[in-house]
Write a protein that holds these residues in place. Structure first.
Motif, PDB file in Angstrom:
ATOM      1  N   ALA A  50      83.713  79.893  45.102  1.00 60.62           N
ATOM      2  CA  ALA A  50      82.506  79.264  45.641  1.00 60.62           C
ATOM      3  C   ALA A  50      81.268  79.794  44.922  1.00 60.62           C
ATOM      4  CB  ALA A  50      82.407  79.524  47.138  1.00 60.62           C
ATOM      5  N   ILE A  51      80.397  78.858  44.559  1.00 62.61           N
ATOM      6  CA  ILE A  51      79.164  79.228  43.860  1.00 62.61           C
ATOM      7  C   ILE A  51      77.989  79.197  44.831  1.00 62.61           C
ATOM      8  CG2 ILE A  51      80.011  78.397  41.628  1.00 62.61           C
ATOM      9  CD1 ILE A  51      78.242  75.897  42.033  1.00 62.61           C
ATOM     10  N   SER A  52      76.894  79.776  44.401  1.00 64.28           N
ATOM     11  CA  SER A  52      75.686  79.778  45.230  1.00 64.28           C
ATOM     12  C   SER A  52      75.012  78.401  45.130  1.00 64.28           C
ATOM     13  CB  SER A  52      74.719  80.855  44.733  1.00 64.28           C
ATOM     14  OG  SER A  52      74.212  80.491  43.462  1.00 64.28           O
ATOM     15  N   PRO A  53      74.200  78.062  46.111  1.00 60.84           N
ATOM     16  CA  PRO A  53      73.442  76.810  46.020  1.00 60.84           C
ATOM     17  C   PRO A  53      72.548  76.759  44.779  1.00 60.84           C
ATOM     18  CG  PRO A  53      73.414  77.607  48.260  1.00 60.84           C
ATOM     19  CD  PRO A  53      74.025  78.694  47.413  1.00 60.84           C
ATOM     20  N   GLU A  54      72.039  77.912  44.355  1.00 59.64           N
ATOM     21  CA  GLU A  54      71.190  77.963  43.153  1.00 59.64           C
ATOM     22  C   GLU A  54      71.992  77.556  41.916  1.00 59.64           C
ATOM     23  OE1 GLU A  54      67.812  80.947  42.128  1.00 59.64           O
ATOM     24  OE2 GLU A  54      69.716  81.815  41.455  1.00 59.64           O
ATOM     25  N   LYS A  55      73.238  78.040  41.800  1.00 59.58           N
ATOM     26  CA  LYS A  55      74.090  77.649  40.671  1.00 59.58           C
ATOM     27  C   LYS A  55      74.448  76.166  40.749  1.00 59.58           C
ATOM     28  CE  LYS A  55      76.068  82.129  39.587  1.00 59.58           C
ATOM     29  NZ  LYS A  55      77.258  82.981  39.598  1.00 59.58           N
ATOM     30  N   LEU A  56      74.637  75.665  41.963  1.00 58.80           N
ATOM     31  CA  LEU A  56      74.904  74.238  42.126  1.00 58.80           C
ATOM     32  C   LEU A  56      73.723  73.421  41.612  1.00 58.80           C
ATOM     33  CD1 LEU A  56      76.586  71.857  43.213  1.00 58.80           C
ATOM     34  CD2 LEU A  56      75.406  72.184  45.406  1.00 58.80           C
ATOM     35  N   VAL A  71      80.834  75.650  47.540  1.00 57.32           N
ATOM     36  CA  VAL A  71      79.521  76.283  47.577  1.00 57.32           C
ATOM     37  C   VAL A  71      79.458  77.176  48.812  1.00 57.32           C
ATOM     38  CG1 VAL A  71      77.037  75.872  47.739  1.00 57.32           C
ATOM     39  CG2 VAL A  71      78.465  74.288  46.450  1.00 57.32           C
ATOM     40  N   LYS A  72      78.860  78.363  48.638  1.00 57.62           N
ATOM     41  CA  LYS A  72      78.707  79.294  49.757  1.00 57.62           C
ATOM     42  C   LYS A  72      77.224  79.442  50.063  1.00 57.62           C
ATOM     43  CE  LYS A  72      79.804  83.965  51.306  1.00 57.62           C
ATOM     44  NZ  LYS A  72      80.442  85.239  50.948  1.00 57.62           N
ATOM     45  N   LYS A 114      74.984  80.958  60.356  1.00 60.34           N
ATOM     46  CA  LYS A 114      76.262  81.473  59.846  1.00 60.34           C
ATOM     47  C   LYS A 114      76.410  81.174  58.358  1.00 60.34           C
ATOM     48  CE  LYS A 114      77.529  82.550  64.073  1.00 60.34           C
ATOM     49  NZ  LYS A 114      78.621  82.179  64.885  1.00 60.34           N
ATOM     50  N   ASN A 115      77.169  82.027  57.678  1.00 61.38           N
ATOM     51  CA  ASN A 115      77.518  81.785  56.275  1.00 61.38           C
ATOM     52  C   ASN A 115      78.788  80.949  56.242  1.00 61.38           C
ATOM     53  OD1 ASN A 115      75.434  83.331  55.008  1.00 61.38           O
ATOM     54  ND2 ASN A 115      76.496  85.159  55.706  1.00 61.38           N
ATOM     55  N   VAL A 116      78.803  79.974  55.338  1.00 64.47           N
ATOM     56  CA  VAL A 116      79.939  79.070  55.240  1.00 64.47           C
ATOM     57  C   VAL A 116      80.295  78.815  53.777  1.00 64.47           C
ATOM     58  CG1 VAL A 116      79.436  77.863  57.408  1.00 64.47           C
ATOM     59  CG2 VAL A 116      78.478  76.994  55.275  1.00 64.47           C
ATOM     60  N   VAL A 117      81.530  78.377  53.576  1.00 68.42           N
ATOM     61  CA  VAL A 117      81.949  77.831  52.288  1.00 68.42           C
ATOM     62  C   VAL A 117      82.210  76.357  52.534  1.00 68.42           C
ATOM     63  CG1 VAL A 117      83.749  77.785  50.514  1.00 68.42           C
ATOM     64  CG2 VAL A 117      82.918  79.968  51.386  1.00 68.42           C
ATOM     65  N   LEU A 118      81.563  75.533  51.716  1.00 66.15           N
ATOM     66  CA  LEU A 118      81.744  74.090  51.775  1.00 66.15           C
ATOM     67  C   LEU A 118      82.600  73.684  50.594  1.00 66.15           C
ATOM     68  CD1 LEU A 118      77.985  73.051  51.929  1.00 66.15           C
ATOM     69  CD2 LEU A 118      79.463  73.400  53.887  1.00 66.15           C
ATOM     70  N   GLU A 119      83.510  72.754  50.804  1.00 62.21           N
ATOM     71  CA  GLU A 119      84.256  72.195  49.682  1.00 62.21           C
ATOM     72  C   GLU A 119      84.046  70.687  49.717  1.00 62.21           C
ATOM     73  OE1 GLU A 119      88.446  73.064  47.461  1.00 62.21           O
ATOM     74  OE2 GLU A 119      88.468  73.080  49.641  1.00 62.21           O
ATOM     75  N   GLY A 120      83.721  70.107  48.561  1.00 59.49           N
ATOM     76  CA  GLY A 120      83.478  68.671  48.517  1.00 59.49           C
ATOM     77  C   GLY A 120      82.806  68.242  47.240  1.00 59.49           C
ATOM     78  N   ASN A 121      81.977  67.203  47.341  1.00 57.23           N
ATOM     79  CA  ASN A 121      81.289  66.615  46.196  1.00 57.23           C
ATOM     80  C   ASN A 121      79.783  66.735  46.378  1.00 57.23           C
ATOM     81  OD1 ASN A 121      83.847  65.781  45.309  1.00 57.23           O
ATOM     82  ND2 ASN A 121      83.663  63.844  46.384  1.00 57.23           N
ATOM     83  N   ALA A 122      79.088  66.972  45.261  1.00 56.20           N
ATOM     84  CA  ALA A 122      77.630  67.109  45.295  1.00 56.20           C
ATOM     85  C   ALA A 122      77.011  66.149  44.297  1.00 56.20           C
ATOM     86  CB  ALA A 122      77.234  68.540  44.962  1.00 56.20           C
ATOM     87  N   GLU A 123      75.812  65.684  44.629  1.00 56.65           N
ATOM     88  CA  GLU A 123      75.081  64.845  43.695  1.00 56.65           C
ATOM     89  C   GLU A 123      73.594  64.930  43.978  1.00 56.65           C
ATOM     90  OE1 GLU A 123      75.610  60.538  44.054  1.00 56.65           O
ATOM     91  OE2 GLU A 123      76.304  60.849  46.091  1.00 56.65           O
ATOM     92  N   THR A 124      72.814  64.590  42.969  1.00 58.29           N
ATOM     93  CA  THR A 124      71.380  64.461  43.132  1.00 58.29           C
ATOM     94  C   THR A 124      71.123  63.000  43.457  1.00 58.29           C
ATOM     95  OG1 THR A 124      71.043  66.191  41.493  1.00 58.29           O
ATOM     96  CG2 THR A 124      69.151  64.831  42.033  1.00 58.29           C
TER      97      THR A 124
END
Length: 167
Positions: A50-56, A71-72, A114-124
Motif C-alpha cells: 500500500a502506498i501513501s495518498p501523496e504517492k498516489l 493506498v493507506k 482510523k487508518n485503513v488500506v483501500l484496494e481498488g481503482n483510482a483516477e483523476t
C-alpha cells in the motif's frame, strides 16, 4: 372468501416489510476495529505494498487512471446517510473521495479517524457542481459552504473494492 383473506394478508405483510426496510437507512453498525474488513478481503501482499495518498497523487499526475492499487491513509469523513462514501486524508492535509465498488458495501461512521488500506481503482476526474453539492449535503456542510460551490473541480476519485482497518 379464503382467497380474499390470503391476498389481503400478503398485501399487508408486503407493506410492513417495505416500511421496515425503508427505516433501515443509515451506515452499518460497528466499531471499525483493527482487522475489520469491508467489501472484498485485502490480501497481505496488497497491504504490504500500500502506498501513501501523496504517492498516489504523483502516480496519477503521470497516468490519469490506475487500476488494482492499494493506498493507506486516515479516514476523515464517512457518509452519515448510508456509509456509502468516505474521505481519506493525505500527508499535506488534502482529502480525496472514496466510493464503494458497485455500491456493493457500506462502512460505519466509526471508521472516522482510523487508518485503513483501500484496494481498488483510482483516477483523476472532473466533478460537477451538482455532484459536489450533493456530497456536501450528505456531509452536513452548512448552506453557506454548499452555496460557495460554483465551479467543477478536478480531484482524485477512488473506487474501493475492499477496505481494511489497520494500525
Amino acid at each position: 372468501m379464503k382467497k380474499l383473506v390470503f391476498i389481503v394478508s400478503i398485501a399487508l405483510s408486503t407493506m410492513v416489510f417495505a416500511q421496515k426496510s425503508e427505516k433501515k437507512m443509515g451506515p452499518p453498525p460497528g466499531n471499525a476495529l483493527v482487522g475489520d474488513v469491508y467489501g472484498s478481503v485485502i490480501s497481505a501482499k496488497a497491504e504490504k505494498k500500500a502506498i501513501s495518498p501523496e504517492k498516489l497523487d504523483k502516480k496519477l499526475a503521470q497516468s490519469k487512471k490506475i487500476e488494482n492499487i492499494a493506498v493507506k491513509g486516515k479516514v476523515t469523513d464517512v457518509c452519515d446517510k448510508k456509509g456509502c462514501w468516505l474521505t481519506l486524508e493525505t500527508e499535506n492535509n488534502e482529502k480525496f473521495f472514496v466510493k464503494m465498488k458497485d455500491y456493493g458495501f457500506f462502512v460505519p461512521t466509526a471508521l472516522i479517524g482510523k487508518n485503513v488500506v483501500l484496494e481498488g481503482n483510482a483516477e483523476t476526474k472532473i466533478i460537477s457542481v451538482d455532484e459536489q453539492k450533493h456530497y456536501a449535503e450528505d456531509a452536513k456542510k452548512s448552506q453557506q459552504e454548499i452555496d460557495a460551490i460554483t465551479k467543477p473541480q478536478e480531484e482524485i476519485r477512488f473506487v474501493a473494492s475492499g477496505i481494511k482497518v489497520v494500525n
